[in-house]
Design a protein around this motif. Sequence first.
Motif, short mmCIF file in Angstrom:
data_model
loop_
_atom_site.label_atom_id
_atom_site.label_comp_id
_atom_site.label_asym_id
_atom_site.label_seq_id
_atom_site.Cartn_x
_atom_site.Cartn_y
_atom_site.Cartn_z
N ILE A 30 0.89 -1.16 0.00
CA ILE A 30 0.00 0.00 0.00
C ILE A 30 0.92 1.21 0.00
O ILE A 30 1.50 1.57 1.02
CB ILE A 30 -0.93 0.00 1.23
CG1 ILE A 30 -1.71 -1.32 1.32
CG2 ILE A 30 -1.90 1.19 1.16
CD1 ILE A 30 -2.36 -1.54 2.68
N THR A 32 1.55 4.96 -0.16
CA THR A 32 0.77 6.17 0.09
C THR A 32 1.63 7.41 -0.09
O THR A 32 2.84 7.39 0.11
CB THR A 32 0.18 6.16 1.52
OG1 THR A 32 1.20 6.47 2.47
CG2 THR A 32 -0.46 4.81 1.85
N THR A 51 -2.46 4.94 -2.97
CA THR A 51 -3.58 5.69 -2.42
C THR A 51 -3.08 6.93 -1.70
O THR A 51 -1.92 7.00 -1.29
CB THR A 51 -4.44 4.81 -1.48
OG1 THR A 51 -5.64 5.50 -1.14
CG2 THR A 51 -3.68 4.47 -0.20
N SER A 60 -7.50 11.43 6.01
CA SER A 60 -6.84 10.73 4.91
C SER A 60 -6.09 9.50 5.41
O SER A 60 -5.98 8.50 4.70
CB SER A 60 -5.88 11.68 4.17
OG SER A 60 -4.66 11.85 4.86
N LYS A 63 -8.76 6.81 5.94
CA LYS A 63 -9.26 6.37 4.64
C LYS A 63 -8.25 5.47 3.94
O LYS A 63 -8.62 4.43 3.37
CB LYS A 63 -9.58 7.59 3.77
CG LYS A 63 -10.20 7.29 2.41
CD LYS A 63 -10.66 8.59 1.77
CE LYS A 63 -11.34 8.35 0.42
NZ LYS A 63 -10.37 7.97 -0.62
N ALA A 64 -6.97 5.83 3.97
CA ALA A 64 -5.94 5.03 3.30
C ALA A 64 -5.82 3.65 3.93
O ALA A 64 -5.67 2.64 3.22
CB ALA A 64 -4.60 5.76 3.34
N ALA A 66 -8.15 2.02 5.60
CA ALA A 66 -9.35 1.25 5.26
C ALA A 66 -9.31 0.77 3.82
O ALA A 66 -9.65 -0.39 3.52
CB ALA A 66 -10.60 2.12 5.49
N GLU A 67 -8.85 1.63 2.89
CA GLU A 67 -8.76 1.23 1.49
C GLU A 67 -7.73 0.13 1.29
O GLU A 67 -7.96 -0.80 0.50
CB GLU A 67 -8.40 2.45 0.63
CG GLU A 67 -9.53 3.46 0.48
CD GLU A 67 -9.12 4.66 -0.36
OE1 GLU A 67 -7.90 4.84 -0.59
OE2 GLU A 67 -10.01 5.42 -0.77
N GLY A 68 -6.62 0.24 2.00
CA GLY A 68 -5.59 -0.79 1.87
C GLY A 68 -6.07 -2.14 2.37
O GLY A 68 -5.82 -3.17 1.72
N ASN A 70 -9.18 -3.12 2.58
CA ASN A 70 -10.22 -3.57 1.65
C ASN A 70 -9.60 -4.16 0.38
O ASN A 70 -10.09 -5.15 -0.17
CB ASN A 70 -11.12 -2.40 1.28
CG ASN A 70 -12.25 -2.81 0.36
OD1 ASN A 70 -13.11 -3.61 0.71
ND2 ASN A 70 -12.26 -2.27 -0.86
N HIS A 71 -8.49 -3.58 -0.06
CA HIS A 71 -7.85 -4.03 -1.32
C HIS A 71 -7.10 -5.34 -1.14
O HIS A 71 -7.20 -6.23 -2.00
CB HIS A 71 -6.90 -2.95 -1.82
CG HIS A 71 -6.39 -3.18 -3.20
ND1 HIS A 71 -7.10 -2.84 -4.33
CD2 HIS A 71 -5.22 -3.73 -3.66
CE1 HIS A 71 -6.41 -3.15 -5.41
NE2 HIS A 71 -5.26 -3.71 -5.03
#
Length: 276
Positions: A30, A32, A51, A60, A63-64, A66-68, A70-71
Amino acid sequence: MNKTVLITGTSSGFGAATANYFAAKGWNVIATMRDTGKDGNLDKSENIFVTQLDVQDKNSIDKAIAEGINHFGNIDVVVNNAGYGLFGIFESASREAIQTQFDVNVFGAMDVTRAVLPHFRSQKSGTIINISSGAGAIGFPMASIYSSSKFALEGWTEGLRYELTSLGIVAKIIEPGGALQTSFINRMGDEGLGLQLIEDYLPFLEQIGKVYGGMQGAADADAVEKVVQAIYEAATDGTDRLRYSPTNDIKPILEARRNTSEEEYQAFTNNIFLSK
């Protein structure tokens, strides 16, 4: 399942090199950065997920992370790499400039760590790797603000590791000495452009500039590679080792700082920074 690392500040320097190295080793990364449009130094790899994350923006960060997750499904290691150096005479720096230095180098790393710890606690494992500096152990002239931020980062990491051990979480420190070999040195100059010039310091600035010129010439040519390999070792060696100091250029001063008397250390560094 492949392991996953989240790295801050991956647009350039140690961050980009670390992201590419982990990806080449088969890790999910991830990657960033504040501006995802500046991802040109990253390899085009399916296991690198880019991200946006600004360490001065808590939303941010959340969010990063959580996105990581999720991915890739999880995070195993966090590398707090984002940072910069405010380089100049202390008296010439505004309070606002000093605050920003600590917001990025200290509070940013703290906020990223705080945000990921619930995830690490839930899986009963995780590694936090904080990128400090040789200046996290040694106060350098014209870098008193930067050094103090890295001293704070090291003190926090050392205390934090005791709190996390019982949870299966490890905290570690990397102390590069070769930051001059990356684009970090350019940022040091950029961040210092707004500093006030005080003419009384000009003789000292001229003298210390020559010292740093010599130190830059003596820096490890392969500093970036050594630092990246140390970060990877810290993530994978399975130990609770706290500090890794991978570059040779900083080792003599670290040795003097940690293994000689205060009088011997002061004489050693005076000879480097105050000799005429």
